[in-house]
Design a protein around this motif. Structure first.
Motif, PDB file in Angstrom:
ATOM      1  N   PRO A   2       0.818  -1.227   0.000  1.00  0.00           N
ATOM      2  CA  PRO A   2       0.000   0.000   0.000  1.00  0.00           C
ATOM      3  C   PRO A   2       0.850   1.276   0.000  1.00  0.00           C
ATOM      4  CG  PRO A   2      -0.853  -1.588   1.581  1.00  0.00           C
ATOM      5  CD  PRO A   2       0.445  -2.146   1.069  1.00  0.00           C
ATOM      6  N   GLY A   3       1.965   1.242   0.710  1.00  0.00           N
ATOM      7  CA  GLY A   3       2.832   2.424   0.745  1.00  0.00           C
ATOM      8  C   GLY A   3       3.400   2.759  -0.623  1.00  0.00           C
ATOM      9  N   LEU A   4       3.818   1.731  -1.369  1.00  0.00           N
ATOM     10  CA  LEU A   4       4.361   1.973  -2.705  1.00  0.00           C
ATOM     11  C   LEU A   4       3.269   2.383  -3.684  1.00  0.00           C
ATOM     12  CD1 LEU A   4       7.103  -0.759  -3.209  1.00  0.00           C
ATOM     13  CD2 LEU A   4       7.369   1.663  -2.669  1.00  0.00           C
ATOM     14  N   ARG A   5       2.066   1.834  -3.531  1.00  0.00           N
ATOM     15  CA  ARG A   5       0.961   2.262  -4.404  1.00  0.00           C
ATOM     16  C   ARG A   5       0.672   3.745  -4.189  1.00  0.00           C
ATOM     17  NH1 ARG A   5      -1.103  -2.993  -3.570  1.00  0.00           N
ATOM     18  NH2 ARG A   5      -2.259  -2.336  -1.730  1.00  0.00           N
ATOM     19  N   GLY A   6       0.681   4.174  -2.934  1.00  0.00           N
ATOM     20  CA  GLY A   6       0.471   5.592  -2.639  1.00  0.00           C
ATOM     21  C   GLY A   6       1.565   6.461  -3.229  1.00  0.00           C
ATOM     22  N   LEU A   7       2.817   6.006  -3.113  1.00  0.00           N
ATOM     23  CA  LEU A   7       3.931   6.763  -3.692  1.00  0.00           C
ATOM     24  C   LEU A   7       3.838   6.828  -5.209  1.00  0.00           C
ATOM     25  CD1 LEU A   7       7.196   5.864  -1.762  1.00  0.00           C
ATOM     26  CD2 LEU A   7       5.995   8.039  -1.856  1.00  0.00           C
ATOM     27  N   LEU A   8       3.385   5.730  -5.816  1.00  0.00           N
ATOM     28  CA  LEU A   8       3.235   5.732  -7.269  1.00  0.00           C
ATOM     29  C   LEU A   8       2.193   6.761  -7.687  1.00  0.00           C
ATOM     30  CD1 LEU A   8       3.873   4.635 -10.073  1.00  0.00           C
ATOM     31  CD2 LEU A   8       2.150   2.865  -9.683  1.00  0.00           C
ATOM     32  N   LEU A   9       1.091   6.838  -6.965  1.00  0.00           N
ATOM     33  CA  LEU A   9       0.066   7.842  -7.283  1.00  0.00           C
ATOM     34  C   LEU A   9       0.621   9.260  -7.161  1.00  0.00           C
ATOM     35  CD1 LEU A   9      -3.133   6.312  -5.648  1.00  0.00           C
ATOM     36  CD2 LEU A   9      -2.580   6.501  -8.079  1.00  0.00           C
ATOM     37  N   VAL A  10       1.414   9.492  -6.122  1.00  0.00           N
ATOM     38  CA  VAL A  10       2.031  10.811  -5.953  1.00  0.00           C
ATOM     39  C   VAL A  10       2.976  11.095  -7.110  1.00  0.00           C
ATOM     40  CG1 VAL A  10       3.629  12.155  -4.523  1.00  0.00           C
ATOM     41  CG2 VAL A  10       1.791  10.857  -3.448  1.00  0.00           C
ATOM     42  N   ASP A  11       3.798  10.126  -7.472  1.00  0.00           N
ATOM     43  CA  ASP A  11       4.743  10.319  -8.570  1.00  0.00           C
ATOM     44  C   ASP A  11       4.009  10.556  -9.887  1.00  0.00           C
ATOM     45  OD1 ASP A  11       7.186  10.589  -9.802  1.00  0.00           O
ATOM     46  OD2 ASP A  11       7.676   8.457  -9.773  1.00  0.00           O
ATOM     47  N   LEU A  12       2.911   9.843 -10.104  1.00  0.00           N
ATOM     48  CA  LEU A  12       2.126  10.059 -11.330  1.00  0.00           C
ATOM     49  C   LEU A  12       1.551  11.473 -11.364  1.00  0.00           C
ATOM     50  CD1 LEU A  12       0.272   6.637 -11.673  1.00  0.00           C
ATOM     51  CD2 LEU A  12       2.278   7.440 -12.934  1.00  0.00           C
ATOM     52  N   GLY A  13       1.052  11.944 -10.220  1.00  0.00           N
ATOM     53  CA  GLY A  13       0.517  13.300 -10.156  1.00  0.00           C
ATOM     54  C   GLY A  13       1.590  14.350 -10.400  1.00  0.00           C
ATOM     55  N   ILE A  14       2.739  14.162  -9.770  1.00  0.00           N
ATOM     56  CA  ILE A  14       3.849  15.100  -9.963  1.00  0.00           C
ATOM     57  C   ILE A  14       4.309  15.090 -11.419  1.00  0.00           C
ATOM     58  CG2 ILE A  14       6.291  15.479  -9.421  1.00  0.00           C
ATOM     59  CD1 ILE A  14       5.653  14.680  -6.535  1.00  0.00           C
ATOM     60  N   SER A  15       4.384  13.919 -12.026  1.00  0.00           N
ATOM     61  CA  SER A  15       4.842  13.810 -13.409  1.00  0.00           C
ATOM     62  C   SER A  15       3.837  14.430 -14.376  1.00  0.00           C
ATOM     63  CB  SER A  15       5.075  12.344 -13.771  1.00  0.00           C
ATOM     64  OG  SER A  15       6.057  11.792 -12.928  1.00  0.00           O
ATOM     65  N   PHE A  16       2.557  14.137 -14.181  1.00  0.00           N
ATOM     66  CA  PHE A  16       1.517  14.698 -15.042  1.00  0.00           C
ATOM     67  C   PHE A  16       1.518  16.221 -14.971  1.00  0.00           C
ATOM     68  CE2 PHE A  16      -2.747  16.389 -15.585  1.00  0.00           C
ATOM     69  CZ  PHE A  16      -3.111  15.870 -16.817  1.00  0.00           C
ATOM     70  N   LEU A  17       1.455  16.754 -13.745  1.00  0.00           N
ATOM     71  CA  LEU A  17       1.419  18.208 -13.596  1.00  0.00           C
ATOM     72  C   LEU A  17       2.753  18.852 -13.956  1.00  0.00           C
ATOM     73  CD1 LEU A  17      -0.715  18.677 -10.378  1.00  0.00           C
ATOM     74  CD2 LEU A  17      -1.343  19.203 -12.732  1.00  0.00           C
ATOM     75  N   GLY A  18       3.834  18.136 -13.697  1.00  0.00           N
ATOM     76  CA  GLY A  18       5.147  18.673 -14.053  1.00  0.00           C
ATOM     77  C   GLY A  18       5.290  18.876 -15.549  1.00  0.00           C
ATOM     78  N   MET A  19       4.876  17.890 -16.324  1.00  0.00           N
ATOM     79  CA  MET A  19       4.980  18.027 -17.777  1.00  0.00           C
ATOM     80  C   MET A  19       3.971  19.043 -18.300  1.00  0.00           C
ATOM     81  SD  MET A  19       6.872  17.186 -20.216  1.00  0.00           S
ATOM     82  CE  MET A  19       7.781  15.788 -19.640  1.00  0.00           C
ATOM     83  N   ALA A  20       2.772  19.044 -17.740  1.00  0.00           N
ATOM     84  CA  ALA A  20       1.770  20.025 -18.173  1.00  0.00           C
ATOM     85  C   ALA A  20       2.238  21.445 -17.854  1.00  0.00           C
ATOM     86  CB  ALA A  20       0.430  19.741 -17.498  1.00  0.00           C
ATOM     87  N   SER A  21       2.792  21.650 -16.668  1.00  0.00           N
ATOM     88  CA  SER A  21       3.235  23.000 -16.310  1.00  0.00           C
ATOM     89  C   SER A  21       4.453  23.417 -17.126  1.00  0.00           C
ATOM     90  CB  SER A  21       3.514  23.114 -14.808  1.00  0.00           C
ATOM     91  OG  SER A  21       4.571  22.269 -14.437  1.00  0.00           O
ATOM     92  N   TRP A  22       5.329  22.473 -17.433  1.00  0.00           N
ATOM     93  CA  TRP A  22       6.480  22.814 -18.263  1.00  0.00           C
ATOM     94  C   TRP A  22       6.013  23.233 -19.647  1.00  0.00           C
ATOM     95  CZ3 TRP A  22      10.872  24.784 -18.068  1.00  0.00           C
ATOM     96  CH2 TRP A  22      11.727  24.762 -19.165  1.00  0.00           C
ATOM     97  N   SER A  23       5.038  22.505 -20.186  1.00  0.00           N
ATOM     98  CA  SER A  23       4.512  22.845 -21.502  1.00  0.00           C
ATOM     99  C   SER A  23       3.770  24.176 -21.484  1.00  0.00           C
ATOM    100  CB  SER A  23       3.568  21.742 -21.986  1.00  0.00           C
ATOM    101  OG  SER A  23       4.241  20.514 -22.054  1.00  0.00           O
ATOM    102  N   THR A  24       3.191  24.540 -20.354  1.00  0.00           N
ATOM    103  CA  THR A  24       2.439  25.784 -20.231  1.00  0.00           C
ATOM    104  C   THR A  24       3.352  26.985 -19.989  1.00  0.00           C
ATOM    105  OG1 THR A  24       0.613  24.513 -19.308  1.00  0.00           O
ATOM    106  CG2 THR A  24       0.513  26.866 -18.977  1.00  0.00           C
ATOM    107  N   ALA A  25       4.544  26.732 -19.472  1.00  0.00           N
ATOM    108  CA  ALA A  25       5.433  27.825 -19.056  1.00  0.00           C
ATOM    109  C   ALA A  25       5.777  28.773 -20.201  1.00  0.00           C
ATOM    110  CB  ALA A  25       6.708  27.259 -18.440  1.00  0.00           C
ATOM    111  N   VAL A  26       6.037  28.228 -21.371  1.00  0.00           N
ATOM    112  CA  VAL A  26       6.410  29.081 -22.500  1.00  0.00           C
ATOM    113  C   VAL A  26       5.265  30.026 -22.850  1.00  0.00           C
ATOM    114  CG1 VAL A  26       7.075  29.088 -24.927  1.00  0.00           C
ATOM    115  CG2 VAL A  26       8.058  27.411 -23.383  1.00  0.00           C
ATOM    116  N   ALA A  27       4.045  29.484 -22.898  1.00  0.00           N
ATOM    117  CA  ALA A  27       2.881  30.323 -23.187  1.00  0.00           C
ATOM    118  C   ALA A  27       2.668  31.345 -22.080  1.00  0.00           C
ATOM    119  CB  ALA A  27       1.639  29.461 -23.360  1.00  0.00           C
ATOM    120  N   TYR A  28       2.914  30.957 -20.844  1.00  0.00           N
ATOM    121  CA  TYR A  28       2.735  31.867 -19.710  1.00  0.00           C
ATOM    122  C   TYR A  28       3.709  33.044 -19.799  1.00  0.00           C
ATOM    123  CZ  TYR A  28       1.738  33.228 -14.885  1.00  0.00           C
ATOM    124  OH  TYR A  28       1.347  33.910 -13.754  1.00  0.00           O
TER     125      TYR A  28
END
Length: 190
Positions: A2-28
């Motif tokens: 369960p601990g690793l599943r929770g960490l995976l969800l956190v990593d997925l969220g960070i990765s998703f938002l990280g790439m989305a925010s990086w892609s948005t930064a130039v437009a911003y």
């Protein structure tokens, strides 16, 4: 576990938002701050520097749930700050906070994976983990053009901040409930 599943969800969220925010930064930079998009190099440099400092500095602290929640709170704060930044300097500071939190958190996450996964299974676990993270990055990149077209860069950054904060608070409440249930189930000593 369960601990690793929770960490995976956190990593997925960070990765998703990280790439989305990086892609948005130039437009911003161009739409909101009215500076050249080439200034995104400052963001990457700032995050790289503080990410390295975070990954080195976290070794000085004991790995506790309080430290992990604090780092995730720092990342949430940085995302909220992105949508409130009115100057390039403020944006760079938010990117630095983000790098510090992510750099430190990734070290703690890697250490927990190493503690919980037997060496005989480590290769398969890492491959599956990395594949999941890459898919989250792909999804973050794919959603960005639609968000920029529908919302614009400022609203997209604000959405990222509120999404991360919401996920952070939901996970914290879930963790506190689980901790409360575990402490209620433990026998009392008289």
């Amino acid at each position: 576990s369960p601990g690793l599943r929770g960490l995976l969800l956190v990593d997925l969220g960070i990765s998703f938002l990280g790439m989305a925010s990086w892609s948005t930064a130039v437009a911003y930079l161009e739409e909101v701050l009215a500076v050249r998009a080439a200034n995104n190099g400052w963001l990457q440099a700032a995050m790289g520097l503080t990410g390295a400092l975070g990954s080195r500095g976290v070794a000085r602290f004991r790995d506790t749930s309080r430290l992990r929640w604090g780092l995730l709170g720092l990342i949430a704060l940085s995302y909220l700050g992105l949508g409130a930044s009115q100057t390039q300097s403020a944006l760079v500071v938010c990117w630095m906070l983000r790098g510090l939190g992510i750099g430190a958190f990734m070290v703690l996450m890697s250490q927990q994976i190493a503690r919980e996964v037997p060496s005989s299974h480590m290769g398969r676990v890492q491959a599956a983990w990395e594949q999941s993270v890459l898919l989250a990055c792909l999804a973050g990149s794919l959603v960005t053009p639609w968000l920029l077209r529908e919302l614009g860069a400022l609203a997209a950054f604000r959405l990222y901040g509120w999404a991360f904060l919401t996920g952070y608070l939901l996970a914290l409440v879930h963790s506190l409930r689980r901790w409360g249930a575990a402490s209620d189930a433990s026998p009392t000593v008289r």
